[in-house]
Motif scaffolding. Structure first.
Motif, PDB file in Angstrom:
ATOM      1  N   GLU A  47      32.950  11.297  12.952  1.00 26.28           N
ATOM      2  CA  GLU A  47      33.765  10.412  12.108  1.00 26.28           C
ATOM      3  C   GLU A  47      33.153   9.014  12.033  1.00 26.28           C
ATOM      4  O   GLU A  47      33.122   8.395  10.961  1.00 26.28           O
ATOM      5  CB  GLU A  47      35.199  10.339  12.644  1.00 26.28           C
ATOM      6  N   LEU A  48      32.635   8.536  13.151  1.00 29.09           N
ATOM      7  CA  LEU A  48      31.993   7.229  13.159  1.00 29.09           C
ATOM      8  C   LEU A  48      30.710   7.252  12.324  1.00 29.09           C
ATOM      9  O   LEU A  48      30.426   6.317  11.583  1.00 29.09           O
ATOM     10  CB  LEU A  48      31.704   6.774  14.585  1.00 29.09           C
ATOM     11  N   ARG A  49      29.949   8.325  12.418  1.00 35.76           N
ATOM     12  CA  ARG A  49      28.744   8.451  11.587  1.00 35.76           C
ATOM     13  C   ARG A  49      29.098   8.403  10.097  1.00 35.76           C
ATOM     14  O   ARG A  49      28.390   7.792   9.303  1.00 35.76           O
ATOM     15  CB  ARG A  49      28.014   9.754  11.893  1.00 35.76           C
ATOM     16  N   ALA A  50      30.197   9.038   9.719  1.00 31.48           N
ATOM     17  CA  ALA A  50      30.640   9.020   8.322  1.00 31.48           C
ATOM     18  C   ALA A  50      31.018   7.592   7.896  1.00 31.48           C
ATOM     19  O   ALA A  50      30.705   7.177   6.782  1.00 31.48           O
ATOM     20  CB  ALA A  50      31.823   9.969   8.127  1.00 31.48           C
ATOM     21  N   GLU A  51      31.667   6.838   8.788  1.00 26.81           N
ATOM     22  CA  GLU A  51      31.996   5.443   8.478  1.00 26.81           C
ATOM     23  C   GLU A  51      30.726   4.627   8.291  1.00 26.81           C
ATOM     24  O   GLU A  51      30.647   3.784   7.401  1.00 26.81           O
ATOM     25  CB  GLU A  51      32.852   4.829   9.583  1.00 26.81           C
ATOM     26  N   LEU A  52      29.739   4.870   9.129  1.00 30.12           N
ATOM     27  CA  LEU A  52      28.470   4.151   9.036  1.00 30.12           C
ATOM     28  C   LEU A  52      27.792   4.439   7.702  1.00 30.12           C
ATOM     29  O   LEU A  52      27.239   3.548   7.071  1.00 30.12           O
ATOM     30  CB  LEU A  52      27.556   4.549  10.202  1.00 30.12           C
ATOM     31  N   ALA A  53      27.888   5.673   7.240  1.00 29.61           N
ATOM     32  CA  ALA A  53      27.253   6.060   5.976  1.00 29.61           C
ATOM     33  C   ALA A  53      28.048   5.566   4.770  1.00 29.61           C
ATOM     34  O   ALA A  53      27.477   5.320   3.711  1.00 29.61           O
ATOM     35  CB  ALA A  53      27.111   7.582   5.914  1.00 29.61           C
ATOM     36  N   GLY A  54      29.361   5.384   4.923  1.00 30.54           N
ATOM     37  CA  GLY A  54      30.207   5.075   3.778  1.00 30.54           C
ATOM     38  C   GLY A  54      30.597   3.621   3.604  1.00 30.54           C
ATOM     39  O   GLY A  54      31.283   3.276   2.652  1.00 30.54           O
ATOM     40  N   GLY A  55      30.189   2.745   4.494  1.00 28.19           N
ATOM     41  CA  GLY A  55      30.588   1.341   4.378  1.00 28.19           C
ATOM     42  C   GLY A  55      29.584   0.450   5.070  1.00 28.19           C
ATOM     43  O   GLY A  55      28.458   0.852   5.348  1.00 28.19           O
ATOM     44  N   ARG A  56      29.995  -0.739   5.348  1.00 34.63           N
ATOM     45  CA  ARG A  56      29.158  -1.718   6.051  1.00 34.63           C
ATOM     46  C   ARG A  56      29.595  -1.752   7.511  1.00 34.63           C
ATOM     47  O   ARG A  56      30.785  -1.858   7.807  1.00 34.63           O
ATOM     48  CB  ARG A  56      29.330  -3.107   5.452  1.00 34.63           C
ATOM     49  N   VAL A  57      28.639  -1.664   8.403  1.00 36.83           N
ATOM     50  CA  VAL A  57      28.912  -1.769   9.831  1.00 36.83           C
ATOM     51  C   VAL A  57      27.906  -2.765  10.404  1.00 36.83           C
ATOM     52  O   VAL A  57      26.696  -2.596  10.224  1.00 36.83           O
ATOM     53  CB  VAL A  57      28.779  -0.404  10.557  1.00 36.83           C
ATOM     54  N   LEU A  58      28.418  -3.788  11.044  1.00 37.43           N
ATOM     55  CA  LEU A  58      27.563  -4.772  11.696  1.00 37.43           C
ATOM     56  C   LEU A  58      27.699  -4.619  13.197  1.00 37.43           C
ATOM     57  O   LEU A  58      28.753  -4.218  13.703  1.00 37.43           O
ATOM     58  CB  LEU A  58      27.968  -6.197  11.301  1.00 37.43           C
ATOM     59  N   VAL A  59      26.635  -4.966  13.905  1.00 34.15           N
ATOM     60  CA  VAL A  59      26.663  -4.968  15.364  1.00 34.15           C
ATOM     61  C   VAL A  59      26.163  -6.314  15.871  1.00 34.15           C
ATOM     62  O   VAL A  59      25.350  -6.977  15.225  1.00 34.15           O
ATOM     63  CB  VAL A  59      25.812  -3.832  15.983  1.00 34.15           C
ATOM     64  N   ALA A  60      26.671  -6.700  17.023  1.00 30.63           N
ATOM     65  CA  ALA A  60      26.170  -7.852  17.761  1.00 30.63           C
ATOM     66  C   ALA A  60      25.403  -7.284  18.945  1.00 30.63           C
ATOM     67  O   ALA A  60      25.900  -6.394  19.635  1.00 30.63           O
ATOM     68  CB  ALA A  60      27.321  -8.733  18.227  1.00 30.63           C
ATOM     69  N   ARG A  61      24.185  -7.777  19.128  1.00 28.18           N
ATOM     70  CA  ARG A  61      23.342  -7.280  20.223  1.00 28.18           C
ATOM     71  C   ARG A  61      23.006  -8.410  21.191  1.00 28.18           C
ATOM     72  O   ARG A  61      22.702  -9.514  20.776  1.00 28.18           O
ATOM     73  CB  ARG A  61      22.018  -6.758  19.682  1.00 28.18           C
ATOM     74  N   LEU A  62      23.019  -8.060  22.440  1.00 29.52           N
ATOM     75  CA  LEU A  62      22.507  -8.915  23.501  1.00 29.52           C
ATOM     76  C   LEU A  62      21.335  -8.133  24.070  1.00 29.52           C
ATOM     77  O   LEU A  62      21.535  -7.146  24.785  1.00 29.52           O
ATOM     78  CB  LEU A  62      23.580  -9.177  24.556  1.00 29.52           C
ATOM     79  N   GLY A  63      20.132  -8.490  23.676  1.00 31.34           N
ATOM     80  CA  GLY A  63      18.974  -7.659  23.980  1.00 31.34           C
ATOM     81  C   GLY A  63      19.111  -6.355  23.210  1.00 31.34           C
ATOM     82  O   GLY A  63      19.311  -6.368  22.000  1.00 31.34           O
ATOM     83  N   ARG A  71      33.504  -3.290  11.013  1.00 31.78           N
ATOM     84  CA  ARG A  71      33.259  -2.405   9.861  1.00 31.78           C
ATOM     85  C   ARG A  71      34.015  -2.903   8.653  1.00 31.78           C
ATOM     86  O   ARG A  71      35.065  -3.520   8.784  1.00 31.78           O
ATOM     87  CB  ARG A  71      33.739  -0.998  10.179  1.00 31.78           C
ATOM     88  N   GLY A  72      33.497  -2.584   7.489  1.00 32.37           N
ATOM     89  CA  GLY A  72      34.194  -2.978   6.280  1.00 32.37           C
ATOM     90  C   GLY A  72      33.708  -2.239   5.059  1.00 32.37           C
ATOM     91  O   GLY A  72      32.632  -1.642   5.049  1.00 32.37           O
ATOM     92  N   SER A  73      34.532  -2.301   4.035  1.00 36.67           N
ATOM     93  CA  SER A  73      34.207  -1.719   2.734  1.00 36.67           C
ATOM     94  C   SER A  73      34.975  -2.530   1.700  1.00 36.67           C
ATOM     95  O   SER A  73      35.808  -3.361   2.048  1.00 36.67           O
ATOM     96  CB  SER A  73      34.613  -0.241   2.680  1.00 36.67           C
ATOM     97  N   VAL A  74      34.675  -2.292   0.429  1.00 33.88           N
ATOM     98  CA  VAL A  74      35.368  -2.992  -0.651  1.00 33.88           C
ATOM     99  C   VAL A  74      36.047  -1.952  -1.525  1.00 33.88           C
ATOM    100  O   VAL A  74      35.424  -0.976  -1.943  1.00 33.88           O
ATOM    101  CB  VAL A  74      34.390  -3.859  -1.472  1.00 33.88           C
ATOM    102  N   ASP A  75      37.337  -2.165  -1.795  1.00 31.78           N
ATOM    103  CA  ASP A  75      38.072  -1.215  -2.630  1.00 31.78           C
ATOM    104  C   ASP A  75      37.863  -1.519  -4.114  1.00 31.78           C
ATOM    105  O   ASP A  75      37.181  -2.485  -4.483  1.00 31.78           O
ATOM    106  CB  ASP A  75      39.553  -1.154  -2.241  1.00 31.78           C
ATOM    107  N   ALA A  76      38.470  -0.721  -4.974  1.00 31.96           N
ATOM    108  CA  ALA A  76      38.283  -0.840  -6.429  1.00 31.96           C
ATOM    109  C   ALA A  76      38.795  -2.169  -6.982  1.00 31.96           C
ATOM    110  O   ALA A  76      38.326  -2.625  -8.026  1.00 31.96           O
ATOM    111  CB  ALA A  76      38.992   0.318  -7.138  1.00 31.96           C
ATOM    112  N   GLU A  77      39.719  -2.823  -6.286  1.00 30.62           N
ATOM    113  CA  GLU A  77      40.257  -4.102  -6.745  1.00 30.62           C
ATOM    114  C   GLU A  77      39.442  -5.291  -6.239  1.00 30.62           C
ATOM    115  O   GLU A  77      39.807  -6.443  -6.464  1.00 30.62           O
ATOM    116  CB  GLU A  77      41.719  -4.276  -6.311  1.00 30.62           C
ATOM    117  N   GLY A  78      38.365  -5.033  -5.490  1.00 29.39           N
ATOM    118  CA  GLY A  78      37.532  -6.112  -4.971  1.00 29.39           C
ATOM    119  C   GLY A  78      38.014  -6.692  -3.653  1.00 29.39           C
ATOM    120  O   GLY A  78      37.594  -7.780  -3.259  1.00 29.39           O
ATOM    121  N   THR A  79      38.872  -5.968  -2.952  1.00 28.64           N
ATOM    122  CA  THR A  79      39.353  -6.424  -1.645  1.00 28.64           C
ATOM    123  C   THR A  79      38.469  -5.863  -0.549  1.00 28.64           C
ATOM    124  O   THR A  79      38.254  -4.656  -0.471  1.00 28.64           O
ATOM    125  CB  THR A  79      40.813  -5.977  -1.410  1.00 28.64           C
ATOM    126  N   GLY A  80      37.957  -6.746   0.283  1.00 26.98           N
ATOM    127  CA  GLY A  80      37.177  -6.327   1.444  1.00 26.98           C
ATOM    128  C   GLY A  80      38.117  -5.872   2.542  1.00 26.98           C
ATOM    129  O   GLY A  80      38.969  -6.641   2.997  1.00 26.98           O
TER     130      GLY A  80
END
Length: 172
Positions: A47-63, A71-80
């Protein structure tokens, strides 16, 4: 010399670290509501892999360690639609959640044309509510999801200024 935290797009190889971090971070939410069946604790790797493929996923890395994600996506009305903002417990309350949220807002606005943003958190999640309000979000609705838990829906509009200003205003 200490390492700095960097924020970037998540990659396929980050999925397992994100899921483990998600499980760790949502333990306090589950305890707060007495409900260990909340979706972030039951989500599968697939399910997480599907989210990664279907939207934007950012990570913060320490090393090489993933210490935050959003995670985020934009709907048809332009809402993030922003979801699952997580920061490792040892790095919470140092501004990383706000940095991740801001980075995702900018990415959704610039790359996908988002004009407003929406997210939600539990009604007892005071730390989350403080962060979102500090970042300009305003509560717009409450949704009861169980006898123990309600979700507060919060929104924020893009400013009516030039697109490159990066300014945001809260919705009334």
């Amino acid at each position: 010399m200490g390492m700095s935290v960097t924020i970037s797009a998540a990659a396929e190889q980050d999925v397992e670290q994100i899921l483990k971090l998600q499980y760790l971070c949502y333990q306090t939410e589950a305890q707060l509501y007495g409900d260990y069946t909340i979706e972030p604790l039951t989500q599968s790797l697939e399910e997480l892999r599907a989210e990664l493929a279907g939207g934007r996923v950012l990570v913060a890395r320490l090393g090489q360690e993933v210490v935050g994600s959003v995670r985020g996506s934009v709907d048809a009305e332009g809402t993030g639609l922003i979801d699952k903002l997580i920061v490792h417990p040892r790095l919470q309350r140092h501004g990383l959640g706000g940095r991740l949220l801001g980075a995702l807002e900018r990415e959704l606005a610039q790359a996908e044309g988002a004009r407003r943003f929406r997210l939600h958190t539990g009604h007892r999640s005071d730390g989350n509510l403080r962060l979102y309000r500090r970042c300009g979000y305003v509560a717009t609705a409450t949704e009861r999801v169980s006898a123990r838990r309600s979700l507060i829906v919060l929104e924020k509009e893009l400013a009516k200024e030039p697109a490159d200003s990066g300014a945001f205003v809260t919705s009334a």
